[in-house]
Design a protein around this motif. Structure first.
Motif, PDB file in Angstrom:
ATOM      1  N   THR A  73       1.234  -0.754  -0.134  1.00 55.08           N
ATOM      2  CA  THR A  73      -0.149  -0.273  -0.040  1.00 55.08           C
ATOM      3  C   THR A  73       0.918   1.918   0.052  1.00 55.08           C
ATOM      4  O   THR A  73       1.798   1.390   0.256  1.00 55.08           O
ATOM      5  N   PHE A  74       0.297   2.379  -0.158  1.00 56.42           N
ATOM      6  CA  PHE A  74       0.837   3.250   0.119  1.00 56.42           C
ATOM      7  C   PHE A  74       1.677   3.569   1.363  1.00 56.42           C
ATOM      8  O   PHE A  74       1.385   3.745   2.378  1.00 56.42           O
ATOM      9  N   PHE A  75       2.123   4.268   1.512  1.00 59.17           N
ATOM     10  CA  PHE A  75       3.043   4.385   2.414  1.00 59.17           C
ATOM     11  C   PHE A  75       2.659   4.735   3.799  1.00 59.17           C
ATOM     12  O   PHE A  75       2.595   4.534   4.982  1.00 59.17           O
ATOM     13  N   ALA A  76       1.689   6.198   3.466  1.00 57.15           N
ATOM     14  CA  ALA A  76       0.457   6.570   4.781  1.00 57.15           C
ATOM     15  C   ALA A  76      -0.436   5.589   5.581  1.00 57.15           C
ATOM     16  O   ALA A  76       0.117   6.262   6.948  1.00 57.15           O
ATOM     17  N   THR A  77      -0.117   4.258   4.752  1.00 61.78           N
ATOM     18  CA  THR A  77      -1.304   3.556   5.366  1.00 61.78           C
ATOM     19  C   THR A  77      -0.858   2.926   6.802  1.00 61.78           C
ATOM     20  O   THR A  77      -1.150   2.930   7.972  1.00 61.78           O
ATOM     21  N   ALA A  78       0.716   3.018   7.396  1.00 59.29           N
ATOM     22  CA  ALA A  78       1.477   2.199   8.577  1.00 59.29           C
ATOM     23  C   ALA A  78       2.347   3.251   8.909  1.00 59.29           C
ATOM     24  O   ALA A  78       2.345   2.901   9.849  1.00 59.29           O
ATOM     25  N   GLY A  79       3.378   3.898   8.096  1.00 59.98           N
ATOM     26  CA  GLY A  79       3.123   5.785   8.734  1.00 59.98           C
ATOM     27  C   GLY A  79       2.210   6.274   9.758  1.00 59.98           C
ATOM     28  O   GLY A  79       3.324   6.633  10.263  1.00 59.98           O
ATOM     29  N   THR A  80       1.316   6.673   9.779  1.00 64.64           N
ATOM     30  CA  THR A  80       0.164   6.903  10.173  1.00 64.64           C
ATOM     31  C   THR A  80       0.113   6.405  11.626  1.00 64.64           C
ATOM     32  O   THR A  80      -0.081   6.350  12.913  1.00 64.64           O
ATOM     33  N   ILE A  81      -0.226   4.435  11.662  1.00 64.54           N
ATOM     34  CA  ILE A  81       0.246   3.498  12.705  1.00 64.54           C
ATOM     35  C   ILE A  81       1.738   3.394  13.856  1.00 64.54           C
ATOM     36  O   ILE A  81       0.997   4.361  14.566  1.00 64.54           O
ATOM     37  N   ALA A  82       2.670   4.030  12.815  1.00 69.13           N
ATOM     38  CA  ALA A  82       3.391   4.303  13.871  1.00 69.13           C
ATOM     39  C   ALA A  82       3.771   6.080  14.416  1.00 69.13           C
ATOM     40  O   ALA A  82       4.045   6.343  14.767  1.00 69.13           O
ATOM     41  N   ARG A  83       3.091   6.983  13.458  1.00 69.59           N
ATOM     42  CA  ARG A  83       3.557   8.179  14.242  1.00 69.59           C
ATOM     43  C   ARG A  83       2.187   8.197  15.921  1.00 69.59           C
ATOM     44  O   ARG A  83       2.304   9.092  16.202  1.00 69.59           O
ATOM     45  N   VAL A  84       1.164   7.471  15.706  1.00 75.16           N
ATOM     46  CA  VAL A  84       0.769   7.508  17.419  1.00 75.16           C
ATOM     47  C   VAL A  84       1.857   6.450  17.942  1.00 75.16           C
ATOM     48  O   VAL A  84       0.993   6.610  18.740  1.00 75.16           O
ATOM     49  N   GLY A  85       2.196   6.417  17.588  1.00 72.53           N
ATOM     50  CA  GLY A  85       3.360   4.944  19.057  1.00 72.53           C
ATOM     51  C   GLY A  85       3.060   3.844  19.170  1.00 72.53           C
ATOM     52  O   GLY A  85       2.906   2.714  19.401  1.00 72.53           O
ATOM     53  N   ALA A  86       2.000   3.725  17.856  1.00 72.70           N
ATOM     54  CA  ALA A  86       1.842   2.311  17.571  1.00 72.70           C
ATOM     55  C   ALA A  86       2.562   1.684  16.851  1.00 72.70           C
ATOM     56  O   ALA A  86       2.905   1.892  15.833  1.00 72.70           O
ATOM     57  N   ARG A  87       1.966  -0.271  17.052  1.00 76.88           N
ATOM     58  CA  ARG A  87       3.653  -0.795  15.911  1.00 76.88           C
ATOM     59  C   ARG A  87       1.667  -0.931  14.822  1.00 76.88           C
ATOM     60  O   ARG A  87       1.219  -1.682  14.786  1.00 76.88           O
ATOM     61  N   PRO A  88       2.994  -1.087  13.465  1.00 74.20           N
ATOM     62  CA  PRO A  88       2.154  -1.577  12.148  1.00 74.20           C
ATOM     63  C   PRO A  88       2.438  -3.158  12.100  1.00 74.20           C
ATOM     64  O   PRO A  88       3.469  -3.341  12.081  1.00 74.20           O
ATOM     65  N   VAL A  89       1.533  -3.961  12.054  1.00 68.27           N
ATOM     66  CA  VAL A  89       1.601  -5.702  11.683  1.00 68.27           C
ATOM     67  C   VAL A  89       1.451  -6.323  10.254  1.00 68.27           C
ATOM     68  O   VAL A  89      -0.036  -5.864  10.996  1.00 68.27           O
ATOM     69  N   PHE A  90       2.524  -6.557  10.056  1.00 70.78           N
ATOM     70  CA  PHE A  90       1.451  -6.600   8.432  1.00 70.78           C
ATOM     71  C   PHE A  90       0.697  -8.208   8.537  1.00 70.78           C
ATOM     72  O   PHE A  90       1.952  -8.973   8.837  1.00 70.78           O
ATOM     73  N   CYS A  91      -0.055  -8.434   7.373  1.00 69.50           N
ATOM     74  CA  CYS A  91      -0.203  -9.554   6.683  1.00 69.50           C
ATOM     75  C   CYS A  91      -0.236  -9.753   5.612  1.00 69.50           C
ATOM     76  O   CYS A  91      -0.123  -9.123   4.686  1.00 69.50           O
TER      77      CYS A  91
END
Ligand SMILES: *Cc1c(COP(=O)(O)O)cnc(C)c1O
Length: 388
Positions: A86-104
């Motif tokens: 996906t475009f970067f922002a999908t996971a970028g925003t998850i990281a920016r709120v301090g959470a961890r992106p988990v990919f499947c």
């Protein structure tokens, strides 16, 4: 030689110029640039268009995702399951709120988050503790799913919603490329999960004259929370019970988008017509496995923000198209689990083979509605010649 850009917004502007310029003039005359009548009306119109009860206009699609995550209360110690393709922002925003992106991994036919892959991850790597779902590898709490309706086709929402309900997860739809997209039962993107996040970046199907976005929801509490967080969390103004940000959409952009929204279905039909032309023309050329055209799932409405083919010898095809005046692009060349900034997540090449294959094989061809028959024919002829 026909010149076929990947996207040409000038033709679209020519079509709406006489309607848009007076709106710009009217907003300038009013000097009401922030959260005025056009914003309020756009929110209502887009929410209705998407089958949601509320709309919250914001400064970009990225900020829509950020605002949604904040309103859902996602932060440090939390984890959000999403797609690495996906475009970067999908996971970028998850990281920016301090959470961890988990990919499947993704479904290879639609390029969207694979429900079985999500289920496997939960079965094999998580444990349910009370009402919580804990990632055994990190100790973090899985709080939400963030499916992406990539290229304008809905993710397979029924099984994802079932998983979310079973584990009390929030569902935030990244609908940045999916305004008017329908899932198989006719439900529109942005009306299925808890919050839908749209982008009005100029290259999206409904594009502003700059950056803008919008969140949809059917949850009155989330709507209220997003409205407050959009203005730094101030309610009343200058009194802050929560920390928000400046996520406001401009009145000028809202006025322009309201004009364009009236044309959106016609433009979407143009994209679908062009996609059908390519499907038939490439099938007639009998390119077989050399070029695989996009799979539009039955019963849904694919709005073709992008027309994506899987191409043998993709990089050489891209170069040949460029040499023949055809614009094309790779969306996206590096899956997010392999981005340098996400090295700390500990993923490796080979972790998500379908996403990695998609990144290596796919190419976007021009599909915008104003394409002329000669331009479409030139794209097909150039591709066919390359494989001849
Ligand atoms: C465009 C896009 C975004 C971000 O939208 P902006 O308006 O550019 O901030 C997020 N996710 C996806 C899938 C997108 O295509």
């Amino acid at each position: 030689m026909a010149n076929v850009p990947l996207l040409d917004l000038k033709a679209q502007f020519a079509q709406i110029r006489a309607e848009v310029m007076p709106i710009i003039d009217q907003v300038c005359a009013s000097q009401q640039f922030i959260l005025g009548e056009h914003v309020r009306a756009l929110e209502e119109e887009v929410a209705r268009y998407c089958g949601a009860s509320a709309g919250i206009g914001v400064s970009s699609g990225t900020d829509a995702l950020l605002l949604a995550l904040m309103a859902a209360g996602i932060g440090a110690g939390d984890e959000v399951i999403t797609s690495p393709f996906t475009f970067f922002a999908t996971a970028g925003t998850i990281a920016r709120v301090g959470a961890r992106p988990v990919f499947c991994d993704i479904d290879p036919a639609t390029f969207n988050l694979s429900p079985p892959a999500v289920q496997d991850f939960i079965d094999q790597q998580c444990l349910a503790r009370g009402d919580s779902l804990i990632n055994r590898g990190t100790g973090g709490r899985i709080k939400a799913l963030m499916p992406v309706h990539l290229y304008g086709q809905s993710a397979d929402m029924d099984p994802l919603m079932q998983i979310a309900r079973r584990h009390s997860l929030r569902v935030i739809e990244d609908a940045a490329q999916a305004i008017g997209t329908e899932y198989k039962n006719g439900a529109r993107a942005g009306s299925i999960g808890d919050i839908g996040c749209f982008s009005f970046f100029p290259s999206k199907n409904l594009g502003a004259f700059g950056d803008a976005g919008l969140c949809t929801t059917n949850d009155a509490d989330l709507a209220e929370s997003m409205r407050v967080l959009r203005v730094h969390g101030g309610k009343p103004k200058y009194f802050h019970a929560v920390i928000g940000g400046n996520f406001r959409i401009d009145e000028l952009q809202a006025g322009i988008l309201r004009v364009k929204l009236k044309y959106l279905d016609g433009w979407t039909q143009g994209r679908q017509r062009n996609a059908a032309y390519y499907d038939a023309a490439f099938a007639a050329r009998e390119l077989g496995s050399k070029l695989i055209t996009p799979a539009a799932l039955p019963g849904g409405r694919h709005i073709f923000n992008q027309y994506i083919v899987r191409a043998q010898n993709r990089d050489a095809l891209k170069k040949s198209l460029g040499d023949h005046g055809v614009g094309c692009e790779i969306y996206y060349p590096v899956p997010l689990h392999l981005q340098q900034c996400f090295a700390y997540l500990g993923y490796h090449a080979g972790d998500f083979p379908q996403s990695e294959r998609a990144a290596a094989q796919t190419l976007a061809l021009p599909v915008y509605p104003e394409l002329q028959p000669a331009q479409l024919a030139h794209v097909v002829a150039t591709v066919a010649e390359f494989y001849a």
